[in-house]
Write a protein that holds these residues in place. Structure first.
Motif, PDB file in Angstrom:
ATOM      1  N   LYS A  82      -9.959  -3.280  10.540  1.00  0.00           N
ATOM      2  CA  LYS A  82      -9.222  -2.988   9.308  1.00  0.00           C
ATOM      3  C   LYS A  82     -10.018  -2.051   8.389  1.00  0.00           C
ATOM      4  O   LYS A  82      -9.769  -1.973   7.185  1.00  0.00           O
ATOM      5  CB  LYS A  82      -8.883  -4.281   8.571  1.00  0.00           C
ATOM      6  CG  LYS A  82      -7.898  -5.158   9.321  1.00  0.00           C
ATOM      7  CD  LYS A  82      -7.501  -6.381   8.504  1.00  0.00           C
ATOM      8  CE  LYS A  82      -6.487  -7.226   9.266  1.00  0.00           C
ATOM      9  NZ  LYS A  82      -6.076  -8.430   8.467  1.00  0.00           N
ATOM     10  N   SER A 103      -5.187   3.344  -2.516  1.00  0.00           N
ATOM     11  CA  SER A 103      -4.665   1.990  -2.445  1.00  0.00           C
ATOM     12  C   SER A 103      -5.823   1.011  -2.354  1.00  0.00           C
ATOM     13  O   SER A 103      -6.551   0.990  -1.370  1.00  0.00           O
ATOM     14  CB  SER A 103      -3.758   1.850  -1.221  1.00  0.00           C
ATOM     15  OG  SER A 103      -3.334   0.528  -1.061  1.00  0.00           O
ATOM     16  N   ASN A 107      -3.891   4.243  12.280  1.00  0.00           N
ATOM     17  CA  ASN A 107      -2.530   3.985  11.827  1.00  0.00           C
ATOM     18  C   ASN A 107      -2.525   3.887  10.308  1.00  0.00           C
ATOM     19  O   ASN A 107      -3.566   3.944   9.665  1.00  0.00           O
ATOM     20  CB  ASN A 107      -1.961   2.706  12.460  1.00  0.00           C
ATOM     21  CG  ASN A 107      -2.895   1.519  12.322  1.00  0.00           C
ATOM     22  OD1 ASN A 107      -3.502   1.323  11.259  1.00  0.00           O
ATOM     23  ND2 ASN A 107      -3.034   0.726  13.372  1.00  0.00           N
ATOM     24  N   SER A 108      -1.335   3.770   9.733  1.00  0.00           N
ATOM     25  CA  SER A 108      -1.179   3.723   8.268  1.00  0.00           C
ATOM     26  C   SER A 108      -1.881   4.913   7.620  1.00  0.00           C
ATOM     27  O   SER A 108      -2.612   4.762   6.634  1.00  0.00           O
ATOM     28  CB  SER A 108      -1.735   2.401   7.708  1.00  0.00           C
ATOM     29  OG  SER A 108      -1.090   1.290   8.279  1.00  0.00           O
ATOM     30  N   VAL A 109      -1.636   6.094   8.157  1.00  0.00           N
ATOM     31  CA  VAL A 109      -2.232   7.311   7.607  1.00  0.00           C
ATOM     32  C   VAL A 109      -1.462   7.710   6.361  1.00  0.00           C
ATOM     33  O   VAL A 109      -0.245   7.911   6.398  1.00  0.00           O
ATOM     34  CB  VAL A 109      -2.200   8.458   8.642  1.00  0.00           C
ATOM     35  CG1 VAL A 109      -2.798   9.720   8.040  1.00  0.00           C
ATOM     36  CG2 VAL A 109      -2.952   8.052   9.904  1.00  0.00           C
ATOM     37  N   MET A 110      -2.156   7.813   5.234  1.00  0.00           N
ATOM     38  CA  MET A 110      -1.518   8.124   3.953  1.00  0.00           C
ATOM     39  C   MET A 110      -2.296   9.211   3.226  1.00  0.00           C
ATOM     40  O   MET A 110      -3.503   9.348   3.393  1.00  0.00           O
ATOM     41  CB  MET A 110      -1.452   6.869   3.075  1.00  0.00           C
ATOM     42  CG  MET A 110      -0.572   5.764   3.632  1.00  0.00           C
ATOM     43  SD  MET A 110      -0.646   4.261   2.609  1.00  0.00           S
ATOM     44  CE  MET A 110      -2.261   3.636   3.098  1.00  0.00           C
ATOM     45  N   GLU A 169      -3.467   9.933  14.311  1.00  0.00           N
ATOM     46  CA  GLU A 169      -2.668   8.965  15.066  1.00  0.00           C
ATOM     47  C   GLU A 169      -2.941   9.085  16.566  1.00  0.00           C
ATOM     48  O   GLU A 169      -2.903   8.079  17.285  1.00  0.00           O
ATOM     49  CB  GLU A 169      -1.187   9.180  14.762  1.00  0.00           C
ATOM     50  CG  GLU A 169      -0.813   8.773  13.338  1.00  0.00           C
ATOM     51  CD  GLU A 169       0.626   9.076  12.986  1.00  0.00           C
ATOM     52  OE1 GLU A 169       1.130   8.495  12.006  1.00  0.00           O
ATOM     53  OE2 GLU A 169       1.252   9.916  13.678  1.00  0.00           O
ATOM     54  N   LYS A 187      -2.483  14.287  10.224  1.00  0.00           N
ATOM     55  CA  LYS A 187      -1.908  12.974  10.510  1.00  0.00           C
ATOM     56  C   LYS A 187      -1.668  12.797  12.001  1.00  0.00           C
ATOM     57  O   LYS A 187      -1.982  11.739  12.579  1.00  0.00           O
ATOM     58  CB  LYS A 187      -0.596  12.801   9.746  1.00  0.00           C
ATOM     59  CG  LYS A 187       0.048  11.439   9.950  1.00  0.00           C
ATOM     60  CD  LYS A 187       1.314  11.281   9.114  1.00  0.00           C
ATOM     61  CE  LYS A 187       1.924   9.905   9.334  1.00  0.00           C
ATOM     62  NZ  LYS A 187       3.155   9.714   8.528  1.00  0.00           N
ATOM     63  N   LYS A 232     -13.459   6.147  14.854  1.00  0.00           N
ATOM     64  CA  LYS A 232     -12.582   4.998  15.129  1.00  0.00           C
ATOM     65  C   LYS A 232     -13.384   3.895  15.822  1.00  0.00           C
ATOM     66  O   LYS A 232     -13.202   2.701  15.525  1.00  0.00           O
ATOM     67  CB  LYS A 232     -11.426   5.440  16.025  1.00  0.00           C
ATOM     68  CG  LYS A 232     -10.416   4.348  16.335  1.00  0.00           C
ATOM     69  CD  LYS A 232      -9.577   4.027  15.110  1.00  0.00           C
ATOM     70  CE  LYS A 232      -8.395   3.129  15.443  1.00  0.00           C
ATOM     71  NZ  LYS A 232      -8.755   1.835  16.001  1.00  0.00           N
ATOM     72  N   VAL A 278     -11.503   1.524   6.759  1.00  0.00           N
ATOM     73  CA  VAL A 278     -10.809   2.661   6.146  1.00  0.00           C
ATOM     74  C   VAL A 278     -11.616   3.936   6.346  1.00  0.00           C
ATOM     75  O   VAL A 278     -12.815   3.976   6.076  1.00  0.00           O
ATOM     76  CB  VAL A 278     -10.584   2.416   4.636  1.00  0.00           C
ATOM     77  CG1 VAL A 278      -9.958   3.646   3.986  1.00  0.00           C
ATOM     78  CG2 VAL A 278      -9.695   1.205   4.421  1.00  0.00           C
ATOM     79  N   ARG A 319     -11.708   7.719   4.927  1.00  0.00           N
ATOM     80  CA  ARG A 319     -11.192   8.571   3.853  1.00  0.00           C
ATOM     81  C   ARG A 319     -11.706   9.985   4.064  1.00  0.00           C
ATOM     82  O   ARG A 319     -12.907  10.210   4.190  1.00  0.00           O
ATOM     83  CB  ARG A 319     -11.618   8.038   2.488  1.00  0.00           C
ATOM     84  CG  ARG A 319     -11.025   6.663   2.190  1.00  0.00           C
ATOM     85  CD  ARG A 319     -11.163   6.300   0.719  1.00  0.00           C
ATOM     86  NE  ARG A 319     -10.575   5.009   0.439  1.00  0.00           N
ATOM     87  CZ  ARG A 319      -9.277   4.820   0.217  1.00  0.00           C
ATOM     88  NH1 ARG A 319      -8.450   5.834   0.257  1.00  0.00           N
ATOM     89  NH2 ARG A 319      -8.809   3.606  -0.026  1.00  0.00           N
TER      90      ARG A 319
END
Length: 205
Positions: A105, A194, A183-186, A178, A174, A99, A107, A109
């Motif tokens: 912003k 995406s 955030n916006s963990v998908m 967090e 997840k 992090k 990503v 993966r």
């Protein structure tokens, strides 16, 4: 004739000489992406980091230590079949470091075995239902390989993290992500995502 770099003992010596040495950074080309725990599968569009040395590895580093990158350094970090080799406390520290070095912003993966998938598949097979990847779930020995893969190598490598130490499901991973500030963990299926692909092999840059 065998290349000298193909010998395990040679790779171990090189790794021991390089590991956690910052002089490695001087030869690394500037890249926006980090391939964490790349093993013998480096990608030229990434900085390839691993605890061991293989041809193509740019940085031999123990990821339990502070990573040698500035804050907000990378647009993206990819890691495949790496995080399951660490327990929860270790992984929390690793994720905090990831992090830190990601841009706001950026990503992250992650590709890792799915606890729920294997438990459900094994349970269905025990009831006689047809499941995918039956060859992986033929018996208890195959099932346990998911959870304890690599532990037979630990005595030889003397590296505690050679074995699997924690298999996550979507909810547990997840929550941990967090907790450290992601955030916006998908969740995505392999090679889907995406805006960019989930595999470093065809990550859109």
């Amino acid at each position: 004739m065998r290349k000298i770099s193909s010998y395990t003992k040679v790779r171990k010596i090189i790794a021991a000489l390089l590991r956690n040495k910052t002089f490695q950074l001087f030869k690394i080309k500037k890249q926006n992406y980090l391939n964490l725990g790349c093993g013998p599968y480096p990608n030229q569009q990434f900085i390839n980091l691993d605890y061991r040395w293989f041809p193509g590895v740019d940085l031999v580093w123990d990821i339990m230590k502070k990573l040698p990158f500035q804050d907000n350094h990378f647009y993206g970090i990819f890691t495949e079949h790496c995080i399951e080799h660490f327990n929860l406390l270790q992984l929390e520290q690793i994720l905090k470091e990831l992090k830190r070095i990601l841009k706001p912003k950026g990503v992250l993966r992650i590709v890792t075995p799915d606890l729920k998938k294997y438990v459900n598949a094994y349970h269905k097979k025990s009831l006689g239902d047809k499941v995918e990847n039956e060859e992986l779930l033929a018996d208890a020995q195959a099932f346990n390989r998911v959870f304890y893969s690599g532990h037979d190598l630990m005595s030889g490598s003397r590296w505690w993290n050679d074995g699997h130490h924690y298999i996550h499901d979507e909810e547990s991973l997840k929550k941990l992500l967090e907790k450290v500030g992601f955030n916006s963990v998908m969740r995505f299926e392999p090679y889907k995502g995406s805006n960019s692909k989930c595999s470093y092999r065809d990550w859109e840059t």
